[in-house]
Design an enzyme around this catalytic site. Sequence first.
Site, mmCIF file in Angstrom:
data_model
loop_
_atom_site.group_PDB
_atom_site.id
_atom_site.type_symbol
_atom_site.label_atom_id
_atom_site.label_comp_id
_atom_site.label_asym_id
_atom_site.label_seq_id
_atom_site.Cartn_x
_atom_site.Cartn_y
_atom_site.Cartn_z
ATOM 1 N N LYS A 54 8.429 -8.260 0.204
ATOM 2 C CA LYS A 54 7.492 -7.913 0.995
ATOM 3 C C LYS A 54 6.700 -6.639 0.539
ATOM 4 O O LYS A 54 7.406 -5.498 0.815
ATOM 5 C CB LYS A 54 7.910 -7.836 2.513
ATOM 6 C CG LYS A 54 6.829 -7.694 3.519
ATOM 7 C CD LYS A 54 7.370 -7.627 4.976
ATOM 8 C CE LYS A 54 7.955 -6.427 5.430
ATOM 9 N NZ LYS A 54 6.995 -5.142 5.585
ATOM 10 N N ASP B 143 9.531 -1.067 1.219
ATOM 11 C CA ASP B 143 9.160 0.149 2.048
ATOM 12 C C ASP B 143 9.088 1.382 1.244
ATOM 13 O O ASP B 143 10.038 2.191 1.757
ATOM 14 C CB ASP B 143 9.428 0.039 3.287
ATOM 15 C CG ASP B 143 9.105 -0.998 4.398
ATOM 16 O OD1 ASP B 143 7.922 -1.257 4.072
ATOM 17 O OD2 ASP B 143 9.698 -1.549 5.292
ATOM 18 N N ASP C 20 2.189 -8.045 3.999
ATOM 19 C CA ASP C 20 2.289 -7.837 5.136
ATOM 20 C C ASP C 20 1.434 -6.699 5.700
ATOM 21 O O ASP C 20 1.751 -5.335 5.802
ATOM 22 C CB ASP C 20 3.859 -7.420 5.471
ATOM 23 C CG ASP C 20 4.177 -6.784 7.002
ATOM 24 O OD1 ASP C 20 3.372 -7.406 7.781
ATOM 25 O OD2 ASP C 20 5.065 -6.062 7.173
ATOM 26 N N ASP D 16 -9.062 -7.302 13.072
ATOM 27 C CA ASP D 16 -10.346 -6.832 13.000
ATOM 28 C C ASP D 16 -11.334 -7.912 13.329
ATOM 29 O O ASP D 16 -10.891 -9.018 13.931
ATOM 30 C CB ASP D 16 -10.847 -6.300 11.407
ATOM 31 C CG ASP D 16 -11.591 -5.009 11.392
ATOM 32 O OD1 ASP D 16 -12.750 -5.225 12.171
ATOM 33 O OD2 ASP D 16 -11.659 -4.335 10.599
ATOM 34 N N ILE D 17 -12.494 -7.670 13.418
ATOM 35 C CA ILE D 17 -13.440 -8.803 13.917
ATOM 36 C C ILE D 17 -13.193 -9.908 12.654
ATOM 37 O O ILE D 17 -12.823 -9.685 11.709
ATOM 38 C CB ILE D 17 -14.940 -8.269 13.762
ATOM 39 C CG1 ILE D 17 -15.454 -7.968 12.550
ATOM 40 C CG2 ILE D 17 -15.195 -7.127 14.867
ATOM 41 C CD1 ILE D 17 -16.918 -7.621 12.380
ATOM 42 N N PRO D 18 -13.523 -11.033 13.481
ATOM 43 C CA PRO D 18 -13.201 -12.580 12.468
ATOM 44 C C PRO D 18 -13.551 -12.319 11.094
ATOM 45 O O PRO D 18 -12.869 -12.682 10.048
ATOM 46 C CB PRO D 18 -13.752 -13.585 13.429
ATOM 47 C CG PRO D 18 -13.668 -12.914 14.860
ATOM 48 C CD PRO D 18 -13.971 -11.569 14.737
ATOM 49 N N GLN E 109 14.455 -0.176 14.969
ATOM 50 C CA GLN E 109 14.315 -1.460 15.655
ATOM 51 C C GLN E 109 15.120 -1.735 16.795
ATOM 52 O O GLN E 109 15.986 -1.257 17.103
ATOM 53 C CB GLN E 109 14.822 -2.620 14.487
ATOM 54 C CG GLN E 109 14.290 -2.680 13.349
ATOM 55 C CD GLN E 109 12.996 -3.376 13.355
ATOM 56 O OE1 GLN E 109 12.332 -3.609 14.191
ATOM 57 N NE2 GLN E 109 12.375 -3.567 12.106
ATOM 58 N N LYS F 3 -0.983 -7.177 8.170
ATOM 59 C CA LYS F 3 -1.103 -7.288 9.479
ATOM 60 C C LYS F 3 -2.607 -7.207 10.150
ATOM 61 O O LYS F 3 -2.900 -6.386 10.885
ATOM 62 C CB LYS F 3 -0.270 -6.297 10.528
ATOM 63 C CG LYS F 3 1.299 -6.569 10.295
ATOM 64 C CD LYS F 3 1.891 -5.489 11.265
ATOM 65 C CE LYS F 3 3.450 -5.564 11.096
ATOM 66 N NZ LYS F 3 3.888 -5.129 9.683
ATOM 67 N N PHE F 4 -3.480 -7.953 9.504
ATOM 68 C CA PHE F 4 -4.858 -7.810 9.480
ATOM 69 C C PHE F 4 -5.364 -8.014 10.922
ATOM 70 O O PHE F 4 -4.800 -8.770 11.498
ATOM 71 C CB PHE F 4 -5.650 -8.813 8.680
ATOM 72 C CG PHE F 4 -5.339 -8.406 7.208
ATOM 73 C CD1 PHE F 4 -5.855 -7.381 6.534
ATOM 74 C CD2 PHE F 4 -5.562 -9.624 6.529
ATOM 75 C CE1 PHE F 4 -5.568 -7.182 5.395
ATOM 76 C CE2 PHE F 4 -5.320 -9.517 4.944
ATOM 77 C CZ PHE F 4 -5.203 -8.399 4.254
ATOM 78 N N ARG G 6 15.569 -1.617 5.166
ATOM 79 C CA ARG G 6 16.496 -0.303 4.984
ATOM 80 C C ARG G 6 17.831 -0.808 4.691
ATOM 81 O O ARG G 6 18.572 -0.059 3.960
ATOM 82 C CB ARG G 6 16.279 0.745 6.228
ATOM 83 C CG ARG G 6 14.917 1.442 5.831
ATOM 84 C CD ARG G 6 14.542 2.193 7.387
ATOM 85 N NE ARG G 6 14.094 0.979 8.410
ATOM 86 C CZ ARG G 6 13.860 1.452 9.644
ATOM 87 N NH1 ARG G 6 13.627 2.752 10.010
ATOM 88 N NH2 ARG G 6 13.357 0.443 10.283
ATOM 89 N N THR H 141 8.859 -5.703 16.367
ATOM 90 C CA THR H 141 10.056 -5.885 16.602
ATOM 91 C C THR H 141 10.698 -4.581 17.198
ATOM 92 O O THR H 141 11.664 -4.300 17.708
ATOM 93 C CB THR H 141 10.891 -6.299 15.532
ATOM 94 O OG1 THR H 141 10.731 -5.743 14.395
ATOM 95 C CG2 THR H 141 10.895 -7.673 15.516
HETATM 96 O O1 C5P Z 1 13.828 -1.378 7.454
HETATM 97 P P1 C5P Z 1 13.621 -2.549 8.240
HETATM 98 O O2 C5P Z 1 14.634 -3.936 7.852
HETATM 99 O O3 C5P Z 1 13.734 -2.307 9.652
HETATM 100 O O4 C5P Z 1 12.201 -3.357 7.725
HETATM 101 C C1 C5P Z 1 11.499 -4.006 8.686
HETATM 102 C C2 C5P Z 1 10.183 -4.256 7.932
HETATM 103 O O5 C5P Z 1 9.517 -5.603 8.989
HETATM 104 C C3 C5P Z 1 9.289 -3.282 8.019
HETATM 105 O O6 C5P Z 1 8.518 -3.449 6.777
HETATM 106 C C4 C5P Z 1 8.272 -3.490 9.160
HETATM 107 O O7 C5P Z 1 6.997 -3.025 9.073
HETATM 108 C C5 C5P Z 1 8.411 -4.825 9.227
HETATM 109 N N1 C5P Z 1 8.037 -5.638 10.534
HETATM 110 C C6 C5P Z 1 8.836 -5.395 11.758
HETATM 111 N N2 C5P Z 1 8.282 -5.951 12.996
HETATM 112 C C7 C5P Z 1 7.149 -6.978 12.747
HETATM 113 C C8 C5P Z 1 6.534 -7.137 11.682
HETATM 114 C C9 C5P Z 1 7.003 -6.619 10.413
HETATM 115 O O8 C5P Z 1 9.726 -4.640 11.637
HETATM 116 N N3 C5P Z 1 7.093 -7.309 14.020
#
Ligand code: C5P
Length: 232
Positions: A33, A11, A60, A65-67, A189, A62-63, A210, A119
Amino acid sequence: MDSSRIIVALDYPSAEEAVRFVDQVQPAECRLKVGVELFTAAGPSLVERLVKLGFDVFLDLKFHDIPNTVARACDAAARLGVWMLNVHTLGGAHMLTAAREAVGSSGNRPKLVGVTLLTSYSQPDVEQVGLHGSLAETVASLARLAHDAGLDGVVCSPWETADLRRRFGEKFILVTPGVRPADADSDDQARTLTPREALGRGAHYLVIGRPITRAPDPQVALDTMNREIDIG
Ligand code: C5P
């Protein structure tokens, strides 16, 4: 295991910053990722570059939208050579089936996983968006949609892994963000567990951002975590 079960969330706001981290690690030490921030800033060429360096890349985006649109996006992602990509299960059964068909059936097709609930969600967040039922029930029914559409697995909180492992068996891939070493800040989180706990509850892969990327020495932080979970 040919590579670590840690997927580092790159990130970063630019390709330069991401590459500065990537230059310090090997494909055997972590998968990578690429999420919406980095992809928006650096685009598909960075993804191709990481793939060429030998890394397993989880795209990552996370699409949702319509199919038809999601199917085309999945096809474009598969052509980048990524190891894994994801769609949002809230897109519904038709969208999930279209995505699954789009990634194809060859042996080296990317793995397709569905995001259940982010999460960062807690119970009040679930209610606020109009979803009924507990967080755990909502995650289980979204995972059922993904499973029945033929997806390879889901992204879920480490707290949900034990229940989903029981419901869907060993082969269904569980990818868990929200992982924090015992002494780390949980940031935004809401539902975190340590790497060891998450794996103990049945996670296949851990997405960690992070605690590694913002560590004073990211390479040391990754190394410590690999050793803590006894692999890599
Ligand atoms: O920095 P951290 O460990 O919180 O990063 C978690 C990563 O996982 C971020 O890139 C976030 O977009 C991703 N993510 C998430 N929860 C989800 C799907 C993806 O935290 N359900």
